[in-house]
Design an enzyme around this catalytic site. Structure first.
Site, mmCIF file in Angstrom:
data_model
loop_
_atom_site.group_PDB
_atom_site.id
_atom_site.type_symbol
_atom_site.label_atom_id
_atom_site.label_comp_id
_atom_site.label_asym_id
_atom_site.label_seq_id
_atom_site.Cartn_x
_atom_site.Cartn_y
_atom_site.Cartn_z
ATOM 1 N N HIS A 100 0.780 -1.138 -0.152
ATOM 2 C CA HIS A 100 0.059 0.031 0.081
ATOM 3 C C HIS A 100 0.791 1.100 0.046
ATOM 4 C CE1 HIS A 100 -3.460 -2.324 0.179
ATOM 5 N NE2 HIS A 100 -3.693 -2.443 1.397
ATOM 6 N N HIS A 168 -10.218 1.569 0.560
ATOM 7 C CA HIS A 168 -10.275 0.310 1.247
ATOM 8 C C HIS A 168 -11.223 0.317 2.673
ATOM 9 C CE1 HIS A 168 -8.245 -3.079 3.096
ATOM 10 N NE2 HIS A 168 -7.047 -2.876 2.497
ATOM 11 N N GLU A 298 -12.049 -4.006 -3.202
ATOM 12 C CA GLU A 298 -11.164 -2.904 -3.369
ATOM 13 C C GLU A 298 -10.883 -2.775 -5.009
ATOM 14 O OE1 GLU A 298 -7.626 -3.558 -0.948
ATOM 15 O OE2 GLU A 298 -8.647 -5.138 0.081
#
Length: 333
Positions: A100, A168, A298
């Site tokens: 991420h 998210h 996502e």
């Protein structure tokens, strides 16, 4: 648009929480991470998003709840990539890999502008922030429609760069408890296995005949009871699905006896994560979370697409401006 204090960021700057409301929905978002904190169905009072009570809770958590993830969502193998013949190194924050983006976009503070039904978060990610090339100017705009939240992301850069964001959100349509009773339907006939480090593998595999098959509605309990080695290794589903087509299209539908959630996007695929490692995390109202207490949908590029023989590539070219959309539609059943 209402604004209240929401704590401090990592540099002790004040963080705010903003509320948008219409006849059906209440949306609460923060300028820390352009984070979706709450999405409340007014007819039931159910807040379908897991999250935290303040900015400090989001910063101390590794779950990235509700966050705008960037510059790269998901995992980047060996925390490096090659772009235009140049090798770039980014933080290795999950073993030898990057997850991420490092200290990513969901942990940064944004400038804010807005109206009664729309709010925009803007910042510039400077050249070499977390090792990425280019000054990337990014704006995330949330618009509250009748029964939808539209998340529009617009970005431009002064150098070629990698940009592969996602949203998210952790969804629980009951508000509390496990999501075993949530029925899920995905617009996907192929998925990617994971390697032992959780990186998506090629080639894509057909979902037919597997417990990854959600082309028709199935309760998530089916996956949680699966003996599939991939699901056992992850304690649930934590996998990329290819979504056919282009443009804005339905990615996923999730329903309980009370609420129905639909996810739309124009991104190439989607990662589904069934909250497999939430046990013990403290959430809103000091409630203790449990594994499988939420499900994430996502929309994303294929994980580590910059390093793999896949298309499209998550490359934002110098001087071009691009936009993408994720929509969340919530209705009472």
């Amino acid at each position: 648009m209402n604004k209240i204090s929401f704590g401090l960021d990592s540099e002790k700057n004040p963080v705010s929480l903003y509320t948008l409301e219409n006849d059906k929905l209440i949306l609460k978002v923060s300028d820390l991470g352009a984070t979706m904190v709450s999405l409340i169905d007014k007819s039931t009072g159910i807040d379908i998003l897991l999250g935290h009570d303040n900015a400090e809770g989001y910063l101390s958590s590794g779950s990235h709840m509700g966050g705008f993830i960037g510059r790269t969502a998901n995992r980047t193998r060996n925390a490096m990539f090659v772009l235009n013949g140049t090798e770039y190194h980014i933080p290795a924050n999950q073993g030898k890999h990057n997850l991420h983006g490092g200290w990513g976009f969901d942990r940064r503070l944004y400038e804010v502008s807005g109206t009664d039904h729309s709010i925009s978060f803007q910042r510039i990610s400077r050249d070499q922030e977390e090792g990425y090339p280019g000054n990337l100017d990014v704006t995330v705009t949330y618009t509250l429609l009748e029964d939808e939240v539209e998340m529009k992301v617009t970005a431009c850069s002064d150098q070629d760069t990698v940009f592969a964001f996602t949203n998210h959100n952790y969804y629980n349509l009951n508000g509390i408890g496990l999501v075993s009773d949530h029925e899920v339907k995905l617009n996907a006939s192929e998925y990617a296995d994971d390697d032992p480090d959780g990186l998506a593998l090629l080639p894509l595999k057909p979902v037919a005949g597997t417990d990854f098959d959600f082309r028709e509605f199935h309760p998530l309990a089916q996956a949680f009871a699966s003996e599939d080695p991939q699901i056992l290794a992850n304690k649930g589903i934590d996998h990329h699905y290819a979504v056919p087509g282009t443009g804005i299209r339905m990615f996923a539908e999730c329903r309980t006896d009370i609420l129905d959630l639909k996810i739309y996007s124009d991104l190439p695929g989607m990662h589904m994560y069934t909250g497999n490692y939430l046990d013990g995390e403290i959430g809103k109202h000091q409630k203790v979370m449990k594994d499988h207490g939420a499900v994430c949908f996502e929309p994303e590029y294929f994980p580590d697409a910059i390093n793999l023989p896949v298309s499209p590539k998550p490359i934002l070219h110098a001087g071009e401006t691009k936009s993408w959309v994720i929509r969340m539609e919530l209705n009472r059943r």
